[in-house]
Design a protein around this motif. Structure first.
Motif, PDB file in Angstrom:
ATOM      1  N   UNK A 146      10.183 -32.064  30.396  1.00 20.61           N
ATOM      2  CA  UNK A 146       8.997 -31.267  30.085  1.00 20.61           C
ATOM      3  C   UNK A 146       8.221 -31.866  28.916  1.00 20.61           C
ATOM      4  N   UNK A 147       6.927 -31.695  28.945  1.00 19.70           N
ATOM      5  CA  UNK A 147       6.084 -32.038  27.804  1.00 19.70           C
ATOM      6  C   UNK A 147       5.328 -30.790  27.378  1.00 19.70           C
ATOM      7  N   UNK A 148       5.431 -30.468  26.102  1.00 23.18           N
ATOM      8  CA  UNK A 148       4.569 -29.415  25.545  1.00 23.18           C
ATOM      9  C   UNK A 148       3.323 -30.129  25.048  1.00 23.18           C
ATOM     10  N   UNK A 149       2.174 -29.704  25.459  1.00 15.21           N
ATOM     11  CA  UNK A 149       0.957 -30.379  25.020  1.00 15.21           C
ATOM     12  C   UNK A 149      -0.113 -29.371  24.653  1.00 15.21           C
ATOM     13  N   UNK A 150      -1.007 -29.806  23.830  1.00 13.55           N
ATOM     14  CA  UNK A 150      -2.209 -29.030  23.581  1.00 13.55           C
ATOM     15  C   UNK A 150      -3.351 -29.851  24.168  1.00 13.55           C
ATOM     16  N   UNK A 151      -4.137 -29.251  25.015  1.00 15.37           N
ATOM     17  CA  UNK A 151      -5.234 -30.004  25.633  1.00 15.37           C
ATOM     18  C   UNK A 151      -6.543 -29.239  25.499  1.00 15.37           C
ATOM     19  N   UNK A 152      -7.611 -29.982  25.555  1.00 16.07           N
ATOM     20  CA  UNK A 152      -8.917 -29.315  25.577  1.00 16.07           C
ATOM     21  C   UNK A 152      -9.724 -29.855  26.756  1.00 16.07           C
ATOM     22  N   UNK A 153     -10.538 -28.992  27.299  1.00 18.37           N
ATOM     23  CA  UNK A 153     -11.397 -29.422  28.407  1.00 18.37           C
ATOM     24  C   UNK A 153     -12.798 -29.659  27.855  1.00 18.37           C
ATOM     25  N   UNK A 154     -13.514 -30.602  28.450  1.00 17.23           N
ATOM     26  CA  UNK A 154     -14.879 -30.871  28.015  1.00 17.23           C
ATOM     27  C   UNK A 154     -15.655 -31.518  29.157  1.00 17.23           C
ATOM     28  N   UNK A 155     -16.962 -31.416  29.054  1.00 18.94           N
ATOM     29  CA  UNK A 155     -17.815 -31.978  30.096  1.00 18.94           C
ATOM     30  C   UNK A 155     -18.276 -33.382  29.711  1.00 18.94           C
ATOM     31  N   UNK A 156     -18.341 -34.242  30.703  1.00 20.55           N
ATOM     32  CA  UNK A 156     -18.859 -35.587  30.471  1.00 20.55           C
ATOM     33  C   UNK A 156     -19.959 -35.820  31.483  1.00 20.55           C
ATOM     34  N   UNK A 157     -21.091 -36.304  30.977  1.00 23.69           N
ATOM     35  CA  UNK A 157     -22.204 -36.588  31.881  1.00 23.69           C
ATOM     36  C   UNK A 157     -22.149 -38.042  32.278  1.00 23.69           C
ATOM     37  N   UNK A 158     -22.032 -38.258  33.569  1.00 22.38           N
ATOM     38  CA  UNK A 158     -21.984 -39.622  34.066  1.00 22.38           C
ATOM     39  C   UNK A 158     -23.211 -39.784  34.962  1.00 22.38           C
ATOM     40  N   UNK A 159     -24.311 -40.244  34.361  1.00 24.85           N
ATOM     41  CA  UNK A 159     -25.562 -40.297  35.103  1.00 24.85           C
ATOM     42  C   UNK A 159     -26.008 -38.887  35.392  1.00 24.85           C
ATOM     43  N   UNK A 160     -26.181 -38.590  36.691  1.00 23.58           N
ATOM     44  CA  UNK A 160     -26.602 -37.253  37.074  1.00 23.58           C
ATOM     45  C   UNK A 160     -25.412 -36.305  37.189  1.00 23.58           C
ATOM     46  N   UNK A 161     -24.241 -36.923  37.350  1.00 23.00           N
ATOM     47  CA  UNK A 161     -23.073 -36.080  37.626  1.00 23.00           C
ATOM     48  C   UNK A 161     -22.390 -35.601  36.361  1.00 23.00           C
ATOM     49  N   UNK A 162     -21.954 -34.353  36.416  1.00 21.85           N
ATOM     50  CA  UNK A 162     -21.209 -33.790  35.312  1.00 21.85           C
ATOM     51  C   UNK A 162     -19.734 -33.767  35.706  1.00 21.85           C
ATOM     52  N   UNK A 163     -18.909 -34.227  34.810  1.00 19.70           N
ATOM     53  CA  UNK A 163     -17.493 -34.307  35.123  1.00 19.70           C
ATOM     54  C   UNK A 163     -16.692 -33.579  34.057  1.00 19.70           C
ATOM     55  N   UNK A 164     -15.637 -32.886  34.484  1.00 21.91           N
ATOM     56  CA  UNK A 164     -14.783 -32.194  33.519  1.00 21.91           C
ATOM     57  C   UNK A 164     -13.624 -33.120  33.145  1.00 21.91           C
ATOM     58  N   UNK A 165     -13.422 -33.305  31.868  1.00 24.41           N
ATOM     59  CA  UNK A 165     -12.314 -34.127  31.405  1.00 24.41           C
ATOM     60  C   UNK A 165     -11.399 -33.285  30.517  1.00 24.41           C
ATOM     61  N   UNK A 166     -10.186 -33.777  30.373  1.00 26.94           N
ATOM     62  CA  UNK A 166      -9.205 -33.108  29.520  1.00 26.94           C
ATOM     63  C   UNK A 166      -8.641 -34.115  28.532  1.00 26.94           C
ATOM     64  N   UNK A 167      -8.405 -33.652  27.348  1.00 29.05           N
ATOM     65  CA  UNK A 167      -7.846 -34.551  26.342  1.00 29.05           C
ATOM     66  C   UNK A 167      -6.663 -33.899  25.640  1.00 29.05           C
ATOM     67  N   UNK A 168      -5.637 -34.713  25.449  1.00 25.89           N
ATOM     68  CA  UNK A 168      -4.439 -34.232  24.744  1.00 25.89           C
ATOM     69  C   UNK A 168      -4.653 -34.431  23.254  1.00 25.89           C
ATOM     70  N   UNK A 169      -4.313 -33.422  22.486  1.00 29.11           N
ATOM     71  CA  UNK A 169      -4.331 -33.615  21.040  1.00 29.11           C
ATOM     72  C   UNK A 169      -3.394 -32.639  20.354  1.00 29.11           C
ATOM     73  N   UNK A 170      -3.227 -32.830  19.052  1.00 32.13           N
ATOM     74  CA  UNK A 170      -2.274 -32.032  18.271  1.00 32.13           C
ATOM     75  C   UNK A 170      -0.902 -31.976  18.931  1.00 32.13           C
ATOM     76  N   UNK A 171      -0.517 -33.102  19.488  1.00 34.65           N
ATOM     77  CA  UNK A 171       0.762 -33.200  20.197  1.00 34.65           C
ATOM     78  C   UNK A 171       1.437 -34.489  19.761  1.00 34.65           C
TER      79      UNK A 171
END
Length: 738
Positions: free
Chosen positions: A706-731
């Motif tokens: 198992x991995x305990x993680x803290x993640x955050x979601x954020x939007x990334x604009x790639x040209x016209x398309x919007x993409x949801x990304x997740x990033x691990x932090x405070x882990x």
DNA sequence: GATTAGGGTTTG
């Protein structure tokens, strides 16, 4: 013919010398030869024979118009021929004029009696009756201020007349087992009296009850604590008729809700399982419960001493994102204390209240209160394991956990079947105790969120998760190290040695300009190379206080050296700045090359964001006791330094879903500085070892840690398309893994 | 052996 059946009022048909008496007259020793007693047959037993062959028949009569007698019913026993004759014609509800009257108690009968049930619109004060009714309102049994449990039940029948009954008993089990509005009850020997100009039912000697599920078509299984009770086919019909009637005449849709459906400021009935309890103070008590669903609002956590909390701590931790804390008050405390952890409860008229922290008015949460008093049936009832709602709840809870466990742990079907049985608690605990290979460096108080919930949630948000590392990229760990500019947020590859070597060779082609050698703040030395044509190496030693320092404290500027030579020098001198000479001055190389080398760390600058200044600015640093901090050097040289980072893509899976989360880490996660890993085989090996523990190659998902993680979601604009990304932090990787 | 409560939301 000793028995005659008459219709209407019998008085006129009887001989005039007969005088009607009431029950209090029927005493031993009184002359009853010229007296008669009149009553309603409320109960008749089948005609039977005594052991000696004598025919025997019993009925129970109730006075029709009782005014002052304490006892309103009388057992009437018939023997011999009279018994036979009466037994053939007497049935419940008719008036009877018996020839023989006795006030004595009978021996218990070996046969089932036939009961008479009084419609609720025919009730009279001072009588003892048998009733059927649909529950319109009820208070689950609560501890009264006297010696007994009390339950208040309002029933209604097809006559549409209500009767509120106040039922007492020292034994909780002896009170009707009503679980919800619409249940059908059968009361035997309930006293009827007038209170506040209304009929009231109250328990008396011999009170007994049966309770049935009110659902039309549901199995007719009586709920009772009686070991023996009568129940006939005819009564089954009565119940089904009442069910049908209640279905269309009674509002049975009680305010039940799942935790997932709670709204702030609401009273509702909650069916749940108790997983923990704790005393808070004299007038309040904490119950920790769950129903398998998640409350859509953050809910309060009532602080109690760990040692005061009763319940499986591991289970409580495991279910922490599904558990809600309920505070029960005053009269409910005593009952709450007696509840067994693990039992299934229905909590009636539970109150949700919205509140916010004093110091954070924007952050609101929901509180759960079971206030004092019994208004609106407020209270707690333990539901038996065989209750249909409990069965449904258990099945749901099992499915909740099945989803989680099936993908993450290998479990036998036996374990799955009994996940909430006592047996499985142990294995459950063991699974819960399985340590995570990563730990959070913050946010430990937050609850886990399932990945499928995250995938379906709005962006941006932050979550604590518990998941497994299915795969990661890049597989070659050295490729995970990048250079990052915090000013323009750009990421770039770390230039390789050959590129640097090429730049150095280019510079070496031009001879050092002696005009710029030796100044106030540096001394210069030039070496010729052997067998390498015209190449000369110039080294400029930066002075402090006009003196040279020890090499390990010294910054040197090098011109014309090869990569190999610079590497050699970097082992000896604290800092190296590769330079070339112009006509007027020394200057930095192209920013494709490192602007500074410190031991094994090569520092690069951002081409976009740097605004190079003259190298003379270094003299200001040299004046003070120079520490040669890379950031200070970069600053005086007008360079925006690039930072080494690990950039990896982790595919995380918790059984409910999978998502790709980026790891963007300078040093914290692996406890290895990204700036040193490229030049240290030792650190590279360490990193490889860590990744082998987090995601052992060739391992099934079930067996991954198992991995305990803290993640955050954020939007990334790639040209016209919007993409949801997740990033691990405070882990970070757990210490025992490192 | 009587009493309890006698339906109609706390204010934590």
């Amino acid at each position: 013919m000793p028995v005659q059946v008459i219709d209407g009022t019998p008085g006129n048909l009887l001989p005039s010398y007969l005088q009607k008496v009431d029950l209090k007259y029927l005493q031993i020793g009184c002359d009853q030869a010229s007296k008669y007693f009149q009553g309603t047959v409320i109960l008749s037993y089948p005609l039977t024979k005594l052991v000696n062959g004598t025919e025997f028949f019993k009925i129970v009569l109730q006075e029709s118009e009782n005014s002052c007698s304490k006892t309103s019913t009388i057992n009437v026993l018939f023997f011999g021929r009279l018994a036979g004759d009466c037994g053939k014609v007497v049935h419940q509800g008719i008036y009877a004029k018996p020839s023989i009257v006795t006030a004595s108690e009978t021996a218990s009968m070996p046969v089932a009696p036939k009961y008479t049930y009084t419609p609720l619109n025919h009730l009279k004060g001072g009588t003892i009756v048998n009733l059927y009714g649909a529950v319109k309102f009820f208070k689950p049994p609560y501890i009264s201020k006297g010696t007994d449990y009390c339950s208040v039940v309002t029933i209604v029948d097809q006559s549409n007349v209500k009767l509120t009954c106040t039922l007492f008993n020292g034994n909780l089990d002896a009170l009707p087992k009503i679980y919800k509005i619409g249940d059908i009850v059968r009361f035997h020997r309930i006293k009827i009296r007038e209170y506040n100009k209304q009929m009231q039912g109250i328990t008396g000697i011999g009170f007994a009850s049966l309770t049935f599920d009110g659902t039309v078509g549901a199995p007719i299984v009586p709920r009772t604590s009686s070991k023996s009770y009568s129940f006939t086919e005819e009564e089954q019909k009565t119940i089904e008729e009442l069910r049908m009637w209640a279905a269309s005449n009674l509002s049975v849709c009680g305010p039940t809700a799942k935790l997932s459906g709670v709204q702030p400021m609401l009273f509702f009935d909650l069916t749940c399982q108790l997983v923990g309890k704790a005393e808070v103070d004299g007038s309040s008590f904490l119950l920790k419960v769950w129903d398998g669903t998640k409350c859509p609002y953050p809910s309060w956590k009532v602080l109690v001493e760990e040692s005061d909390l009763e319940g499986d701590k591991v289970l409580i931790r495991r279910l922490r994102n599904l558990i809600v804390d309920i505070l029960v008050y005053d009269n409910h405390v005593k009952l709450a204390k007696s509840l067994k952890v693990g039992s299934f409860l229905r909590i009636y008229s539970l109150h949700t209240k919205q509140a916010s922290a004093e110091n954070q008015p924007n952050v609101s949460y929901v509180e759960f209160h079971l206030h004092g008093g019994t208004c609106y049936g407020r209270g707690i009832r333990v539901l038996p394991e065989n209750n249909p709602d409990v069965k449904e709840l258990k099945a749901f809870m099992d499915s909740v956990n099945l989803t989680e466990f099936q993908s993450v742990e290998s479990m036998s079907s036996m374990e799955l079947d009994g996940i909430f049985g006592n047996l499985s608690y142990q294995s459950y605990s063991q699974r819960c105790q399985q340590l995570s290979v990563t730990v959070l460096t913050d946010h430990q108080h937050l609850d886990d969120t399932a990945l499928n919930t995250i995938l379906n949630s709005s962006v941006p948000q932050q979550y604590r998760i518990r998941a497994k590392l299915r795969t990661f990229k890049p597989e070659k760990l050295c490729q995970s190290v990048k250079l990052y500019c915090s000013k323009c947020n750009s990421l770039q590859e770390v230039p390789n040695d050959d590129d640097f070597d090429l730049i150095l060779r280019d510079c070496a082609a031009a001879a050092p300009n002696p005009e710029v050698h030796n100044s106030l703040w540096y001394d210069s030395a030039v070496w010729d190379t052997e067998n390498q044509g015209q190449r000369k190496i110039a080294v400029h030693f930066v002075k402090h206080d006009e003196l040279l320092q020890e090499p390990e404290d010294t910054l040197i500027m090098v011109q014309g050296g090869t990569l190999k030579e610079i590497r050699k020098l970097s082992r000896r001198f604290k800092c190296i700045i590769p330079v070339r000479s112009t006509e007027e001055d020394l200057e930095l190389l192209d920013l494709s090359a490192p602007f500074l080398l410190q031991g094994k760390i090569w520092h690069y600058g951002c081409k976009q964001c740097s605004n190079q200044k003259t190298i003379q600015n270094l003299s200001s640093l040299a004046e003070e006791e120079p520490s040669w901090e890379p950031t200070e050097i970069a600053q005086v040289l007008g360079i925006e330094p690039l930072q080494y980072v690990f950039v990896m893509k982790f595919t995380l899976d918790d059984g409910t879903g999978a998502l790709d989360a980026y790891l963007f880490d300078y040093e914290k996660f692996f406890q290895i500085p990204a700036s040193e890993v490229l030049t240290s085989s030792l650190l590279q090996e360490k990193m490889e070892m860590i990744m082998n523990i987090l995601c052992p190659p060739g391992t099934k998902l079930d067996d991954l840690p198992w991995l305990e993680c803290f993640i955050k979601s954020y939007n990334v604009k790639d040209g016209m398309e919007q993409q949801v990304c997740y990033q691990i932090y405070d882990t970070m990787v757990a210490e025992d893994v490192i």
